[in-house]
Write a protein that holds these residues in place. Structure first.
Motif, mmCIF file in Angstrom:
data_model
loop_
_atom_site.group_PDB
_atom_site.id
_atom_site.type_symbol
_atom_site.label_atom_id
_atom_site.label_comp_id
_atom_site.label_asym_id
_atom_site.label_seq_id
_atom_site.Cartn_x
_atom_site.Cartn_y
_atom_site.Cartn_z
ATOM 1 N N ARG A 12 48.879 -31.811 -79.069
ATOM 2 C CA ARG A 12 50.016 -32.701 -79.265
ATOM 3 C C ARG A 12 50.333 -33.489 -77.989
ATOM 4 O O ARG A 12 50.191 -32.990 -76.868
ATOM 5 C CB ARG A 12 51.243 -31.892 -79.693
ATOM 6 C CG ARG A 12 51.108 -31.266 -81.068
ATOM 7 C CD ARG A 12 51.025 -32.326 -82.154
ATOM 8 N NE ARG A 12 52.203 -33.179 -82.159
ATOM 9 C CZ ARG A 12 53.279 -32.934 -82.905
ATOM 10 N NH1 ARG A 12 53.310 -31.879 -83.729
ATOM 11 N NH2 ARG A 12 54.316 -33.751 -82.863
ATOM 12 N N THR A 13 50.757 -34.713 -78.168
ATOM 13 C CA THR A 13 51.274 -35.480 -77.044
ATOM 14 C C THR A 13 52.629 -34.890 -76.631
ATOM 15 O O THR A 13 53.316 -34.248 -77.426
ATOM 16 C CB THR A 13 51.461 -36.953 -77.417
ATOM 17 O OG1 THR A 13 52.202 -37.043 -78.639
ATOM 18 C CG2 THR A 13 50.122 -37.644 -77.591
ATOM 19 N N VAL A 26 53.787 -27.918 -70.536
ATOM 20 C CA VAL A 26 53.123 -26.878 -71.331
ATOM 21 C C VAL A 26 52.341 -27.508 -72.487
ATOM 22 O O VAL A 26 52.937 -28.065 -73.414
ATOM 23 C CB VAL A 26 54.145 -25.877 -71.888
ATOM 24 C CG1 VAL A 26 53.448 -24.806 -72.718
ATOM 25 C CG2 VAL A 26 54.928 -25.232 -70.740
ATOM 26 N N PRO A 27 50.998 -27.440 -72.470
ATOM 27 C CA PRO A 27 50.209 -27.982 -73.583
ATOM 28 C C PRO A 27 50.415 -27.142 -74.841
ATOM 29 O O PRO A 27 50.551 -25.917 -74.777
ATOM 30 C CB PRO A 27 48.761 -27.861 -73.082
ATOM 31 C CG PRO A 27 48.851 -27.562 -71.620
ATOM 32 C CD PRO A 27 50.154 -26.889 -71.402
ATOM 33 N N SER A 28 50.432 -27.807 -75.985
ATOM 34 C CA SER A 28 50.550 -27.089 -77.247
ATOM 35 C C SER A 28 49.633 -27.717 -78.292
ATOM 36 O O SER A 28 49.363 -28.923 -78.254
ATOM 37 C CB SER A 28 51.999 -27.086 -77.741
ATOM 38 O OG SER A 28 52.413 -28.388 -78.088
ATOM 39 N N SER A 70 46.073 -26.600 -68.541
ATOM 40 C CA SER A 70 45.004 -25.938 -69.284
ATOM 41 C C SER A 70 44.699 -26.746 -70.537
ATOM 42 O O SER A 70 45.556 -27.465 -71.049
ATOM 43 C CB SER A 70 45.396 -24.512 -69.674
ATOM 44 O OG SER A 70 45.659 -23.715 -68.540
ATOM 45 N N ARG A 71 43.472 -26.610 -71.049
ATOM 46 C CA ARG A 71 43.098 -27.275 -72.293
ATOM 47 C C ARG A 71 42.015 -26.464 -72.992
ATOM 48 O O ARG A 71 41.189 -25.806 -72.333
ATOM 49 C CB ARG A 71 42.597 -28.702 -72.032
ATOM 50 C CG ARG A 71 41.373 -28.772 -71.134
ATOM 51 C CD ARG A 71 41.017 -30.198 -70.720
ATOM 52 N NE ARG A 71 39.964 -30.183 -69.703
ATOM 53 C CZ ARG A 71 38.660 -30.226 -69.964
ATOM 54 N NH1 ARG A 71 38.253 -30.303 -71.237
ATOM 55 N NH2 ARG A 71 37.771 -30.199 -69.000
ATOM 56 N N VAL A 72 42.001 -26.501 -74.296
ATOM 57 C CA VAL A 72 40.985 -25.810 -75.075
ATOM 58 C C VAL A 72 39.680 -26.598 -74.999
ATOM 59 O O VAL A 72 39.671 -27.817 -75.202
ATOM 60 C CB VAL A 72 41.431 -25.659 -76.539
ATOM 61 C CG1 VAL A 72 40.311 -25.094 -77.399
ATOM 62 C CG2 VAL A 72 42.660 -24.764 -76.626
ATOM 63 N N VAL A 73 38.579 -25.903 -74.717
ATOM 64 C CA VAL A 73 37.277 -26.577 -74.603
ATOM 65 C C VAL A 73 36.262 -26.061 -75.612
ATOM 66 O O VAL A 73 35.148 -26.594 -75.690
ATOM 67 C CB VAL A 73 36.708 -26.446 -73.172
ATOM 68 C CG1 VAL A 73 37.537 -27.261 -72.194
ATOM 69 C CG2 VAL A 73 36.636 -24.984 -72.733
#
Length: 392
Positions: free
Chosen positions: A333-334, A341-343, A363-366
């Motif tokens: 999400r933007t 906090v990334p979600s 952090s980010r999902v890869v």
């Protein structure tokens, strides 16, 4: 390149109206990993969990592929840079085959390098040119086959067609195509739209220049990915929803309520700061036989002042949508600059929103494995560390 005859199966796309039961949304947090790499990366681009539990990792900025053993804390280089056997020019993606092998996509060589289950480089797989009717004719439209996106459990390769027409103009929509290497055939799963002014080309058939991207920042843009069963998840920003696609049919999920975020000066400043540090890659195509060359990603200031949209869509284009092997879709999400906090919104096989997953800052999902989620954590020195979490 060896010439092979292919057939193209074009299916009519019909939307299916469905009524779905409400699904309770759950919240989860990926707070503490069960493993983290002992060595860092510059830019984690792709990961692939092998049957052994070891992980192949592509660092496109450093132009390297590593075999990481998170349990032992070791990292071993796979192959090397070059144009010969066991070599690659610019590694970009990793795609699992049903044999347990992996296809490493070399965007500079426009080919795949096969990697065995134990991480050893093997045979080269050349990419054929798709039929001209599907966006694979002469001139710049051959670039469409460079946009490899995924592979299903049968080993069929999915890619996005060219944003250009046969005459060099810009198309309003692009095909999502599938290459079955065994039969061999191409077919079209469906189409995605693209924003205006998001691509341009110039030059002639002998030598030309293309630009992908560079349109309005935060312009609503569709994105897609492929799950293990071969269904394609097309995510639209307006209305915000997931549409599961297969040849000849579409199953739309429920529309999700969304109030666009107003773009602030703080958002613009953070975007420009991130762009100055973000790697950019140059690809030149021209000369006899459509030869291509690529330079390693490099960071630098933007060439001109960005043109910003007034509001943000729910997600921001390619790379923010990832389908899992078991048929979920994770959408990053933007968020405003003040939210660190990334979600991710997680959708199920019906397109229903079932979970909201939050990560640690920076952090980010890869990627995903068997019951696992892989995350790239960026530290204060802008180095990245690979983490593994149980999939919530």
């Amino acid at each position: 390149m060896r010439q092979t005859r292919f057939s193209l199966a074009m299916g009519a796309i019909a939307a299916l109206a469905v009524t779905l039961p409400a699904v309770a949304q759950q919240n989860a947090t990926l707070a503490k990993p069960n493993a983290e790499s002992k060595e860092s990366f510059t830019r984690v681009t792709a990961v692939r969990e092998l049957p052994s539990g070891k992980v192949l990792v592509v660092d496109t900025q450093d132009k390297v592929v590593q075999l990481v053993d998170l349990a032992a804390g070791t990292m071993t280089k796979v192959g090397r840079e070059g144009q010969g056997p066991g070599e690659y020019g610019l590694p970009l993606g990793l795609f699992a085959l049903p044999t347990g092998e992996t296809l490493l996509y070399d965007v500079a060589g426009r080919r795949f390098l096969t990697i065995s289950q134990d991480g050893k480089p093997g045979a080269i797989l050349e990419m054929p040119r798709p039929p001209a009717a599907a966006g694979g004719g002469g001139g710049p439209i051959v670039l469409g086959f460079n946009d490899i996106r995924g592979v299903d459990a049968q080993g069929r390769i999915y890619f996005q067609g060219s944003p250009f027409t046969a005459t060099g103009g810009t198309a309003d929509s692009m095909p999502i195509m599938r290459w079955d290497r065994v039969k061999p055939t191409f077919d079209t799963i469906g189409y995605v739209t693209q924003p205006k002014n998001s691509a341009s080309s110039s030059g002639s058939r002998g030598a030309f220049t293309v630009r992908i991207g560079g349109g309005k920042v935060w312009a609503p843009t569709e994105a897609w990915d492929v799950a293990g069963d071969g269904r394609v998840a097309r995510v639209t920003p307006s209305p915000y929803r997931v549409l599961w696609m297969a040849p000849g049919k579409i199953m739309p999920g429920p529309v999700q309520p969304y109030t666009p975020l107003k773009v602030t000066e703080a958002d613009k400043a953070l975007y420009k700061e991130n762009q100055a540090k973000a790697p950019r890659m140059m690809v030149s195509i021209g000369g006899g036989g459509g030869a291509s060359s690529s330079s390693a990603p490099s960071a630098g200031p933007p060439q001109s002042e960005p043109d910003f949209s007034e509001t943000m869509p729910p997600f921001n284009g390619r790379g923010t949508v990832q389908a899992t092997p078991d048929g979920e879709v994770w959408v990053l999400r933007t968020r405003p600059a003040s939210d660190k906090v990334p979600s991710y919104d997680v959708f199920d096989r019906t397109g229903a929103l079932v979970r909201r997953v939050t990560l640690n800052p920076r952090s980010r999902v890869v990627g995903f494995g068997k019951g696992t989620v892989y995350v790239a954590r960026t530290d204060d020195d802008d180095l990245q560390w690979l983490q593994r979490y149980p999939k919530p």
